[in-house]
Every structure is written in structure tokens, then in C-alpha cells.
Design an enzyme around this catalytic site. Structure first.
Site, PDB file in Angstrom:
ATOM      1  N   PHE A   1       4.375   1.560  -2.208  1.00 44.57           N
ATOM      2  CA  PHE A   1       4.446   2.355  -3.440  1.00 44.57           C
ATOM      3  C   PHE A   1       5.803   3.012  -3.669  1.00 44.57           C
ATOM      4  CE2 PHE A   1       0.195   2.603  -1.507  1.00 44.57           C
ATOM      5  CZ  PHE A   1      -0.516   1.876  -2.435  1.00 44.57           C
TER       6      PHE A   1
ATOM      7  N   ILE B   1       3.028  -5.903  -1.385  1.00 44.19           N
ATOM      8  CA  ILE B   1       2.712  -4.582  -0.845  1.00 44.19           C
ATOM      9  C   ILE B   1       1.280  -4.166  -1.192  1.00 44.19           C
ATOM     10  CG2 ILE B   1       5.123  -3.889  -0.840  1.00 44.19           C
ATOM     11  CD1 ILE B   1       4.569  -2.249  -3.373  1.00 44.19           C
ATOM     12  N   GLY B   2       0.453  -5.192  -1.452  1.00 41.99           N
ATOM     13  CA  GLY B   2      -0.928  -4.943  -1.835  1.00 41.99           C
ATOM     14  C   GLY B   2      -1.185  -5.232  -3.289  1.00 41.99           C
TER      15      GLY B   2
ATOM     16  N   GLY C   1       5.076  -5.978 -16.238  1.00 44.17           N
ATOM     17  CA  GLY C   1       4.509  -5.488 -14.987  1.00 44.17           C
ATOM     18  C   GLY C   1       3.428  -4.449 -15.209  1.00 44.17           C
TER      19      GLY C   1
ATOM     20  N   GLU D   1       3.233   0.211 -12.155  1.00 45.88           N
ATOM     21  CA  GLU D   1       3.500   1.627 -12.399  1.00 45.88           C
ATOM     22  C   GLU D   1       2.687   2.227 -13.538  1.00 45.88           C
ATOM     23  OE1 GLU D   1       6.846   1.583  -9.589  1.00 45.88           O
ATOM     24  OE2 GLU D   1       6.176   0.078 -11.012  1.00 45.88           O
TER      25      GLU D   1
END
Length: 772
Positions: free
Chosen positions: A259, A484-485, A722, A725
Site C-alpha cells: 500500500f 502486492i495483493g 487504475g 487508490e
């Protein structure tokens, strides 16, 4: 319960054997490895002759190390060495060697480089032993004495010392102003002014930061690191220790959450490398949860917002200034106030952003850095303005809807925020909301409804990808990306499978190795557009190569065809609309006498085209809370997040990303705060017993909706944006606005805790710099 498959775009390919299309809800291809334990993380890799390092950290916030006594530690059975600034291996001295690919301006911290202490919890020694238990016991026996200097960790007391970051600071976009915000403010009939504050939050991914350095017989270092970029970690290690890149390989095939915490190499990496070089054997260093609380955090931030409107709610002035902490070593910057100039239509905008130096570790990016705080202040202020106007908060936002970017005077590459407002409001039932606070109850609890807008950049960087079709029909696509997941393994495999018309089970995506083709750091919600674009480009080139080979076949089926006359599906190349008239891709290779066909693609942004547009993802967040006023307890009972993020590749993992971010937004709004004892200059609640995060009981039904949108300016290959976020942006503001609607109490700081509801918000010392 969370709805992980939105109503829009819900075709499901459960077993990976059917045709793959963008928008399908596909389960993670790496899911089985993770739930069965087959996936190995940085601290789990087996290595021969492995030694274990445990870090000793400083107990003072500023000063110099006077002496280190390692005698008792060295006497513990199994202890091999205690490394300090006095006996470590050779490291380069100049700042440039320590600047990783995401470093801010200033002088990066250099672990065990000198006697200087810059923050409480800084590493000052590394104990290395044959077992982890021996190293941990011995670390407690290392004695360190200091020449202590006066420290400062109180940002709010130092607002008057705030300074502007240098305009060329890496990663910093200096805020712009437009029109005459002062004059517009003075002449407007309706206006609000308030100060806002966001407390320090700390990263707490499930996986601890860890590095395992495996020393080969030839001295080659193979490093398994918890990082968001294997190539960034390799860059850092190579430069710090003066090693050729052919002497270092970094791998991160699985990352247990990051994150933003893993964008920069954390200090366990150089410590593990220096121990491996010193001892000429493999070494593992894993940080403790308490040590992870000593560095990576979302910075403390203070805001002042002024909004002015005419009688019908049209914005006349937007004024947003913010002050944020940084370390004495580096100017850590975020885009905090700029969002307030982009969100709504307004011709008079004043933005200002400053820093205050503190005796802390440099803050690091945390999901939606800058926006999670900046949009919170702006969106709570918009709610306050709505009440001053006696307007519905959604109506106020629609009244000031920006059809183009007013700050930069550019059209949007795509913007379906209006659709998000409609979809989210309809799903939530917003139109039944009474405007007056304290007008809804459920038993002993007050009920409130709040909403907010979210925004985040649509980023595209550079990347390379390789696509190899093997003789047996298997496709292997590679890039040094990270997962990262977020579901990178799955999404990239889907892109490749769809492009070449292969079943998902026939596609493998390789990532997490610094020797693979170039990939950027996994951050900023850019991996799908960037690495995904490279994967699509490599597969398109591969299709052209296969088509050319097929045209040379003896049967002459494709001899007179052009690319538009054929299609790839089911692992075959066939005439358009005639699946029976074709050939298996494996047969194309066999006839050509090839055991493999490989193509590579270098993905670059359309810079000349993109610069003409404002590029962003948008969201609308709607939240219901219930408040027990006697206890000061707030519960979030419903949440709807409607997101416009271009073309969605995998509906399941995309929705999972958004719902997970909403959970974090609720945690930011109601739970997360790291407290500092300014007498010691130290974070005090540095464990899960005292640092509160949202748990299952705190999370309601989270519904995720994706608007129909496609953006070929941001991503010419995919039309995507994306989602990593955007899900957190605006959530804390929506919760705060719902609390006001429930109680009539305006709370302008995060987190909103029972003491604030019972006793009122904290007083904020205003900066002494002049305001309009």
C-alpha cells in the site's frame, strides 16, 4: 458482507477454461497458492547456512551515539557478530547512491552509516546469530549511550515555521492559483471557513518487512525482499554497496500487502545485505511490528479551507492551504491541495502547500497519498457550504460540476462522475434523505447519511513485456511487475488470454524478478495501464508474427488474407466468423519448424496527446452511520462506492480493491491515529493492542458499482484506468458528513473518536501566515 461482483460487467469464468473477456469476474490465479501455503514470502524462503539478524533501535529522537557496548550480546551462545556504524562493511558515502527510484528531494537516510540519530526507533545496530531466538535475546543486551540533543515532533506547534518545498522537488507538483480568490471571497454572499486536521496513520500490512539474502558460491546475491519493485531494490543495493547489477538479483513473487510502504527500500534490506557481505553467508532480517511503527506513516496534516458561493450555490472562490510534516533529512511531499482546484467549476482558486521539519523518519506514501487527506478537508468543507446554503450536498456538487478541468483549463480524457453520482445515489436511496440534521433515528441511535466525491490521477509510465508462445500452445508473458495483493497475476494473464484468444489456464504471467523486462514501481494505480499496456502490445506483435507464419502454410488457407480477415479464439487462428476453417496455434509453430515464438514490447505513454487532457478517475461515496450519543459511538452501517475507472479488466479483483479501500477509509475516519509523546519524540501506541484498525465488526455491507467508461487517451491499448487508490478517497469525508447529519456536530479532524463526539473536536492552532 461485501458485494465483490458489481451488477455491471458480471460475466464469470469460474474455471479459466472458457473464452476470456475484459470485465469478467475472474478469481485470482494465485489464490490456491496463497490459501494452501505454497506461496512463499520474503521471510519464508529456505536458504543453506542461514543466519538471522535482529535490529537494535535508538531510544532517543535526536543526538549522537556516544558508545555501543556489544560485549554481553557477543557472549550469547550462537551470536556471530554485532554490526554497527563502526564495524560495518564498506558503503558508498554520497547521497546519490542511496536515492532509490522514488526518493524525495534531500538526503536519504543511510542505515548504520554514522553516529547521527535522526528519530526514535532508528536502527543503530544489527545482531546476527545462528538462530532468530539467540539474535533477539542478544539484541536486548546491546548497550547504547547517547549525546542527546533537543528534538521537535510537535507539528501543530510549529505551523509558523512551515516552508514551501523547492519547486523541483521530485514528485511534487507546485499548487497553482487562478483568478482573484481574495476579492471573490470578500464579495460573495455565502461563505464558510474552517480548519481541518488529519492524524498520523501507520502502515500495517499483514506481512512484516523482511529480506532474505542468499549468497551463492560465486558471491552472487539473490535477495527475496518485501518490496513493490524488485528492480528498485536491486538498483538501491547495487548503488549503495557498489555491486554490478549482474551480481544482484531481487525477487518478490508474493507480497503480503504494501500500500505504498514498499515503494522505497526499507532499512532491513541494506542491513541484511551488509551482514551477508560481512559474513559471506546467507542472512535474513525481519522487522517486528513495533519496528514497523517507527518509520512508514501517512504524515500529519493541517488544513485551512475557505469556500464562497453565490445565493444559488455556484462557487465563487476556493481557498485551500495545507501544512504537512517531513523529516529533517528529506522534503517528503504529496499532492494535498491540488485536488481542490480540480474537483469543481470555479474561476477563483488559491492553493498553498508547506512543510514543517520534524525529528521523525521521512513519511512514506500510503494508499492515495495526499488525496486521502486533501480531499477529506475539501469534501467536508463542501458539506458545510451545502448547509450554509440549505442545499442538498449532492445538488451542490452537481451545481458545480466541472465539465472540464478549471484549474488547468483542459478537457478530461474521460469523466463519468455524473454517472457515478446517479448510480450511487439511486443504489443508496439518497433522494429520500431529509436535509435537517438529527431527523432520523433507529431505536436509541441517531441515523445520518453523508456523501463525498473522490478523485485520483490516471497514471501511465514505461514498461517492457515479453510474450512467448511455446510449441505446446502455452503462452508465457513476463515483466518485472509486482503483485502486492491487487491481482496483477490474474489481470495480466487475462489481458494476454483475451488478446490471443487462449483459455486462461494456458497462460502464465511471470513477475517479481529483477531480471525480467523493465517494469515501474507498483504504485499510483498505474500497473494495469502501464504493464497491462506492455502485455497487450507484446501479444499484438505475437499475433502478427503468428499470422505471417500461418500465411506460409502449405494448405494456403490464409495465403490471401489480411489481418482483418482472421481472428484468434479457442487457441486457434481461423477465418473471421468461420471457426471451423482454421488451425491450432501449436500447429502453426509445428509447420514452421519453431519450438517457440517470442515478441517484446516497450510501453510508453502518449505524452504529446495526454498533455492536452486532464486525466483522472472519479468516484461518488455514500455512507450511512448510526450514532449512540450517550457513548459517543459511531457505526457505519451502509456504504456505496460508485467508481468511474475506465474499462474494467477483472470485475472481481477491481471490486475487491475498491471495497478494501473503503474499509481503510472507514478505519481512517473512525479508528486510526498514532500518538506521539512529544517529551520523548516517540510514537507510543506502536502495536495492534493500542493502534486501532477497523475489524470485521466495524464494516458493513459495501456495495461497489462501476460506471461505464472507456479511456483511450490514458490507455490506448486497453481503455483502462487504475482502481487501487480511488476507493479510499472521499470515504472519511462521507463518514464525517454522515456524523454531522446524524448529530448536528461538525467534527473536522480524523479519526472521529468517542471523546470528540462527547466533548467536541480538538482545538487547532492556526498558522500565523496571513489569510485573505
Amino acid at each position: 458482507m461485501t458485494d465483490l461482483i458489481p451488477e455491471l460487467r458480471t460475466p464469470v469464468a469460474p474455471d479459466g477454461t472458457g473464452p476470456v473477456q475484459s470485465g469478467m469476474a475472474v478469481s485470482r490465479v494465485d489464490g490456491r497458492a496463497k490459501v494452501t501455503g505454497a506461496a512463499q514470502y520474503a521471510a519464508e524462503v529456505a536458504a543453506p547456512d542461514l543466519a538471522y539478524g535482529v535490529v537494535v533501535t535508538s531510544t532517543v529522537a535526536r543526538g549522537r551515539i556516544k558508545a555501543i557496548d556489544a560485549t554481553a550480546a557477543l557472549g550469547v551462545p550462537g551470536v556471530i557478530d554485532v554490526l554497527t556504524h563502526e564495524n560495518r562493511p564498506k558503503m558508498r558515502a554520497h547521497d546519490l547512491a542511496y536515492k532509490d527510484m522514488t526518493a524525495p528531494g534531500g538526503s536519504p537516510f543511510r542505515p548504520l552509516f554514522s553516529s547521527r540519530v535522526f528519530w526514535s526507533g532508528q536502527p543503530v545496530a544489527l545482531v546476527v546469530a545462528e538462530t532468530f531466538e539467540a539474535a533477539r535475546h542478544a539484541a536486548r543486551l546491546v548497550g547504547v549511550t547517547y549525546d542527546v540533543e533537543e528534538h521537535d515532533t510537535d507539528m501543530l506547534a510549529g505551523l509558523h515555521k512551515a516552508y514551501a518545498p523547492r519547486p523541483m522537488t521530485p514528485g511534487f507538483a507546485p499548487p497553482k492559483s487562478k483568478g482573484d480568490a481574495t476579492q471573490a471571497w470578500n464579495s460573495a454572499p455565502v461563505k464558510i471557513e474552517a480548519e481541518y486536521y488529519n492524524a498520523v496513520e501507520h502502515h500495517n500490512p499483514m506481512e512484516m518487512f523482511a529480506s532474505t539474502v542468499v549468497v551463492g558460491a560465486d558471491g552472487h546475491l539473490t535477495i527475496y525482499d518485501k518490496t513493490q519493485s524488485s528492480q528498485n531494490s536491486r538498483w538501491y543495493v547495487s548503488h549503495v554497496f557498489g555491486l554490478g547489477k549482474d551480481k544482484v538479483t531481487v525477487r518478490n513473487p508474493y507480497v503480503g500487502g504494501a500500500f505504498g510502504a514498499g515503494l522505497r527500500p526499507q532499512y532491513q534490506l541494506p542491513l541484511a545485505v551488509m551482514a551477508a557481505l560481512q559474513l559471506k553467508r546467507s542472512v535474513r532480517v525481519v522487522l517486528t511490528r513495533q519496528q514497523m511503527f517507527s518509520f512508514g506513516h501517512r504524515p500529519e496534516t493541517w488544513h485551512r479551507v475557505r469556500l464562497a458561493a453565490d445565493a444559488v450555490g455556484k462557487l465563487q472562490a476556493v481557498w485551500h492551504e495545507a501544512v504537512q510534516e517531513t523529516s529533517r533529512l528529506e522534503d517528503y511531499v504529496q499532492v494535498v491541495v491540488n485536488w481542490s482546484g480540480h474537483l469543481y467549476a470555479c474561476d477563483n482558486i488559491h492553493l498553498d502547500y508547506r512543510l514543517v521539519e520534524q525529528d521523525r523518519a521521512t513519511p512514506i506514501d500510503m494508499r492515495a497519498p495526499g488525496a486521502a487527506h486533501g480531499v477529506h478537508a475539501m469534501e467536508v468543507a463542501m458539506d458545510e457550504l451545502a448547509y450554509a446554503l440549505r442545499m442538498d450536498p449532492l445538488e451542490l456538487r452537481l451545481t458545480n460540476y466541472a465539465e472540464h478541468d478549471h484549474l488547468d483549463d483542459k478537457p478530461y480524457s474521460s469523466k463519468e462522475l455524473r454517472q457515478c453520482y446517479r448510480l450511487g445515489a439511486d443504489r443508496f436511496g439518497w433522494h429520500d434523505r431529509p436535509i435537517e440534521p438529527r431527523s432520523m433515528r433507529a431505536g436509541d441511535e441517531l441515523v445520518g447519511w453523508g456523501m463525498a466525491t473522490g478523485v485520483w490521477d490516471s497514471l501511465v509510465m514505461i514498461a517492457r513485456a515479453s510474450a512467448v508462445l511455446h510449441a505446446d500452445g502455452r503462452l508465457v508473458v513476463s515483466s518485472a511487475a509486482s503483485d502486492i495483493g491487487t491481482g496483477t497475476y490474474t489481470v495480466m494473464a487475462m489481458i494476454a488470454a483475451e488478446r490471443l484468444g487462449l483459455p486462461l489456464e494456458r497462460v502464465t504471467f511471470q513477475l517479481g524478478d529483477s531480471t525480467l523486462p523493465l517494469a515501474p514501481v507498483e504504485g499510483g494505480s498505474s500497473h494495469v495501464t502501464t504493464v497491462g499496456g506492455a502485455v497487450a502490445g507484446a501479444c499484438d506483435k505475437l499475433k502478427n508474427t503468428l499470422f505471417k507464419l500461418a500465411r506460409c502454410r502449405d494448405d494456403g488457407l490464409f495465403k490471401e488474407c489480411k489481418p482483418k480477415d482472421v481472428e484468434f479464439s479457442g487457441g486457434r487462428l481461423h477465418l473471421l466468423g468461420q471457426p471451423e476453417r482454421g488451425v491450432a496455434l501449436a500447429d502453426v509453430l509445428a509447420q514452421a519448424g519453431r519450438d517457440r515464438v517470442e515478441e517484446k514490447f516497450f510501453m510508453t505513454p502518449q505524452l504529446l496527446k495526454q498533455r492536452k487532457f486532464a486525466r483522472a478517475v472519479h468516484s461518488a461515496v455514500f455512507v450511512e452511520v448510526r450514532v449512540n450519543e450517550r457513548l459517543g459511538m459511531v457505526r457505519v452501517t451502509r456504504a456505496v462506492s460508485a467508481v468511474a475507472a475506465g474499462r474494467i479488466i477483472n470485475a472481481k479483483t477491481a471490486a475487491s480493491q475498491v471495497s478494501g479501500a473503503v474499509v481503510w477509509g472507514i478505519s481512517q475516519a473512525l479508528h486510526e491515529e498514532t500518538f506521539t509523546d512529544h517529551r520523548l519524540g516517540r510514537f507510543m501506541n506502536h502495536d495492534f493492542a493500542e493502534y486501532h484498525v477497523a475489524v470485521n465488526a466495524d464494516i458493513p455491507d459495501v456495495q461497489v458499482i462501476f460506471a461505464d467508461e472507456e479511456d483511450r487517451i490514458v490507455s490506448r491499448q486497453l481503455g483502462a484506468k487504475g482502481v487501487g487508490e480511488i476507493g479510499i478517497v472521499g470515504v472519511a469525508a462521507a463518514v464525517a458528513n454522515a456524523v454531522f447529519h446524524a448529530t448536528g456536530k461538525r467534527l473536522r479532524t480524523t479519526p472521529i473518536t468517542p471523546d470528540k463526539l462527547l466533548l467536541g473536536d480538538r482545538d487547532l492552532p492556526a498558522t500565523t501566515r496571513p489569510a485573505p
